[in-house]
Design an enzyme around this catalytic site. Structure first.
Site, short mmCIF file in Angstrom:
data_model
loop_
_atom_site.label_atom_id
_atom_site.label_comp_id
_atom_site.label_asym_id
_atom_site.label_seq_id
_atom_site.Cartn_x
_atom_site.Cartn_y
_atom_site.Cartn_z
N TRP A 104 -38.98 11.29 -14.44
CA TRP A 104 -38.36 11.57 -15.81
C TRP A 104 -36.68 11.73 -15.65
CZ3 TRP A 104 -39.74 9.81 -20.06
CH2 TRP A 104 -40.79 9.59 -20.40
N ASP A 174 -33.78 19.63 -18.46
CA ASP A 174 -34.85 19.12 -19.04
C ASP A 174 -36.10 20.05 -18.68
OD1 ASP A 174 -37.12 17.91 -20.34
OD2 ASP A 174 -36.38 15.78 -19.36
N LYS A 198 -45.86 19.05 -25.10
CA LYS A 198 -46.44 19.65 -24.02
C LYS A 198 -46.77 20.87 -24.24
CE LYS A 198 -44.53 16.35 -21.58
NZ LYS A 198 -45.35 15.06 -21.21
#
Length: 364
Positions: A104, A174, A198
């Site tokens: 990511w 992030d 999440k």
């Protein structure tokens, strides 16, 4: 045990049972309005109260001061990857620097490079993304626009330790897969952001916590919807927001505050879950390989493999017979992945541990 709590998917993840119950009711009709949440106007007083409560709960959980703005956006982290350099990598500063720690962070860097010049502060590719750097030990230009990193790499199962002191440049994180899983020190960050699917709820909303002095550097001329100031000024209601996703996020923030008892209590639960699972995997010895090196193992995502694709697939099939789902590893590295997000219960982890132990004994 309800099947929802046996969902170990990397995302969307499990939701707390009490939140699911309230959501089921709200889809039919909100108790205080008689209207389905799916048809509720984003301009209604009811939704304004939801936005206010969501922000208040986040401020309480994180201990946020008024130095920070909180906004609820769309587009996931993928949109943030482009918006952040658009807004903050201005010509008054040296290029922003990025930590390449996994899948990511690589996505974030790829998007940033399309928008502005950028620099790689550290890259874990040569080590197979199995370890992480000490952020404070990186050689960062003091005039860099910011330093960006991913606090928890969902795919590889890597998690940075807590930041303990201020960085020499604005720090942007992030936190999509470990936001609200434990306390943090928000005053050390210029921006934290996380998409919902999440720990925060269903897909559709992204939380951005931004220091107000960082907002002051945003250049004129950006398209309004790509300007963070637009969303802050309009109270997260510039265009039609994801009302349903924000409503569920609000329910989860209530759950964290009033059922779990805050982020310190949530951290204790998450530590117990991950410790028991890692201890079990370590006990299996050479039969299992954990992707992350020991010091950087994630509490949220446990990436591992039996070393043979056929065995991995056999365990996934056997676990499914026990009601355990979502164990498939990310397509980029394969193998297995058990995601232990906030709503995954300790009892669910015990079920997974029993299945792992039984599977290993059968093949010993």
């Amino acid at each position: 045990m309800k099947s929802n709590t046996l969902n170990f998917s990397g995302g969307p993840g499990a939701l707390p049972e009490s939140v699911l119950e309230m959501t089921r009711e709200a889809i039919a009709a909100l108790p205080d309005t008689g209207i389905s949440v799916l048809g509720m106007s984003h301009r209604s007083d009811w939704f304004k109260s939801i936005l206010d409560e969501a922000e208040a709960n986040l401020r309480s959980l994180l201990g946020l001061s008024d130095d920070y703005a909180v906004t609820f956006m769309q587009g996931g982290s993928s949109l943030q990857f482009a918006m952040i350099p658009m807004n903050f990598a201005t010509k008054a500063y040296a290029p922003p620097e990025y930590v390449a720690s996994g899948y990511w962070s690589g996505k974030a860097m790829s998007e940033a490079a399309k928008v502005s010049a950028m620099k790689v502060a550290w890259d874990g590719h040569s080590a197979g993304y199995r370890r992480l750097p000490d952020l404070h030990g990186l050689d960062i230009s003091p005039s860099a626009a910011y330093l960006h990193y991913v606090s928890n790499e969902t795919v590889e199962g890597l998690q940075f330790p807590d930041i303990e002191r201020e960085m020499p440049v604005p720090l942007i994180a992030d936190m999509s897969s470990d936001f609200l899983s434990k306390p943090c020190r928000p005053e050390l960050f210029s921006m934290m952001y996380a998409h919902a699917q999440k720990n925060l709820g269903p897909a559709g909303v992204t939380v951005a916590v931004i220091k107000r002095d960082l907002l002051e550097r945003i250049p004129d001329g950006l398209p309004a919807i790509l300007d963070f100031n637009t969303h802050v000024t309009h109270g997260s209601n510039y265009n039609t927001p994801p009302v349903f996703a924000i409503y569920v996020l609000t329910l989860i923030s209530r759950w964290l505050r009033f059922e779990v008892g805050g982020l310190q209590a949530m951290q204790g639960i998450n530590e117990r879950k991950s410790r028991r699972l890692y201890e079990t995997l370590d006990t299996l010895g050479d039969a299992v390989k954990i992707h992350a090196d020991l010091p950087w193992r994630s509490q949220m995502n446990v990436a591992f493999t039996f070393g043979d694709k056929r065995l991995d697939e056999a365990f996934i099939a056997e676990a499914r017979e026990h009601g355990i789902v979502g164990l498939e590893g990310h397509r980029s590295i394969g193998g297995l992945r058990a995601s232990l997000y906030n709503a995954v219960t300790e009892q669910a982890v015990d079920k997974l541990i029993d299945a792992l132990t039984e599977f290993s004994l059968q093949r010993a």
